[in-house]
Write a protein that holds these residues in place. Sequence first.
Motif, PDB file in Angstrom:
ATOM      1  N   ARG A  12       0.837  -1.267   0.101  1.00 27.47           N
ATOM      2  CA  ARG A  12       0.117  -0.072   0.019  1.00 27.47           C
ATOM      3  C   ARG A  12       0.920   1.195   0.068  1.00 27.47           C
ATOM      4  N   ILE A  13       1.902   1.176   0.754  1.00 30.40           N
ATOM      5  CA  ILE A  13       2.920   2.468   0.634  1.00 30.40           C
ATOM      6  C   ILE A  13       3.616   2.599  -0.691  1.00 30.40           C
TER       7      ILE A  13
ATOM      8  N   VAL B 271       2.343   1.893  -3.470  1.00 28.36           N
ATOM      9  CA  VAL B 271       1.543   2.457  -4.348  1.00 28.36           C
ATOM     10  C   VAL B 271       1.048   4.000  -4.231  1.00 28.36           C
ATOM     11  N   ALA B 272       0.780   4.425  -2.749  1.00 29.95           N
ATOM     12  CA  ALA B 272       0.931   5.612  -2.513  1.00 29.95           C
ATOM     13  C   ALA B 272       2.107   6.475  -2.861  1.00 29.95           C
ATOM     14  N   ASN B 273       3.213   5.995  -2.551  1.00 29.55           N
ATOM     15  CA  ASN B 273       4.440   6.903  -2.853  1.00 29.55           C
ATOM     16  C   ASN B 273       4.609   6.905  -4.408  1.00 29.55           C
ATOM     17  N   SER B 274       3.970   5.960  -5.216  1.00 29.39           N
ATOM     18  CA  SER B 274       3.964   5.965  -6.830  1.00 29.39           C
ATOM     19  C   SER B 274       3.167   7.067  -7.177  1.00 29.39           C
ATOM     20  N   GLU B 275       2.006   7.225  -6.705  1.00 29.20           N
ATOM     21  CA  GLU B 275       0.999   8.185  -7.041  1.00 29.20           C
ATOM     22  C   GLU B 275       1.447   9.435  -6.813  1.00 29.20           C
ATOM     23  N   ARG B 276       2.153   9.814  -5.842  1.00 28.31           N
ATOM     24  CA  ARG B 276       2.864  11.071  -5.275  1.00 28.31           C
ATOM     25  C   ARG B 276       3.520  11.567  -6.289  1.00 28.31           C
TER      26      ARG B 276
END
Length: 289
Positions: A123-124, A126-131
């Motif tokens: 999950r982290i 994916v979140a870091n990638s989106e940012r």
Amino acid sequence: CLSLSKKCPIVSRDKLHTMLQFQCITVQQKVKKILADRYFALTTDSWTSLAHHSYTTCTTHFIDKSTWKLHSLVLGIFEKDGTSTAIDTVSYVEEQLSLFELRYSCMTAVVTDTEATMIAAGRIFVANSERRGGVTKWHGCIDHLLELVTGIAFKDLPESDGTMSACRTLINFFNSSSQAMSKLLSKQSVGRAVKPIQDVATRWWSTWSMVDRLLRLKNYLALMEEEGDLTCNLTPTQWLIVGDLQATLKPFMLAQKLLEGQSYATISLIPYLVYKVHDALPAIKKYEA
């Protein structure tokens, strides 16, 4: 040491350290060149050794467009103190991405097992990638999921009549007696003589290998029992359960073997393999009935 060639130069510790550093930098540059502006997937895992040392590693995977062959490059392995957490797993991987000048925008997916810590790490990621403008997806390892499903067969259930324990007792008898093992091998006059296989909780589809091998040796074990050389053979009921286990676990084993391929991409196989496993189980139940 007298066995060393006299022509071999003596290398000091500092010299060896310098040579290894140079080799490390050279390889890193080659890997950077190979992965430059290339789309890739990444796998990462953390584990604890028998000596209670914790490690994390990550590996990149990409397909060569000219040959359509899958390649894998290990970026590194890191020893750390304490238990693994999602945050330190992500931090270590991102350090490797930075070291090899890799970007989230080129990382199509990250694959981990389905243990809670690694799911949180996914999950982290994916979140870091989106940012950072990426579209990285997290995928749980399907082989790991299948192993969790079949793991129920590793232990005895109330209905299993102690079959798994009896299988391991039988195998341990041969593993602890070279004479018994020699007699078993000598009985096998047809084909290649084989030994019993011990299943291991951390080795995928090893329970299927164990029961499949016992079924192959069943007649020879019965012969040794008749001759008084074996006193811990399985009961008729336990042999029936072994046969049922072999048939039930076989579809999972075939799926896991295909998904372990290292020279081809496996994600497109998942829907078909899940369908085949799902389709095979009712047929087995009907046959057993």
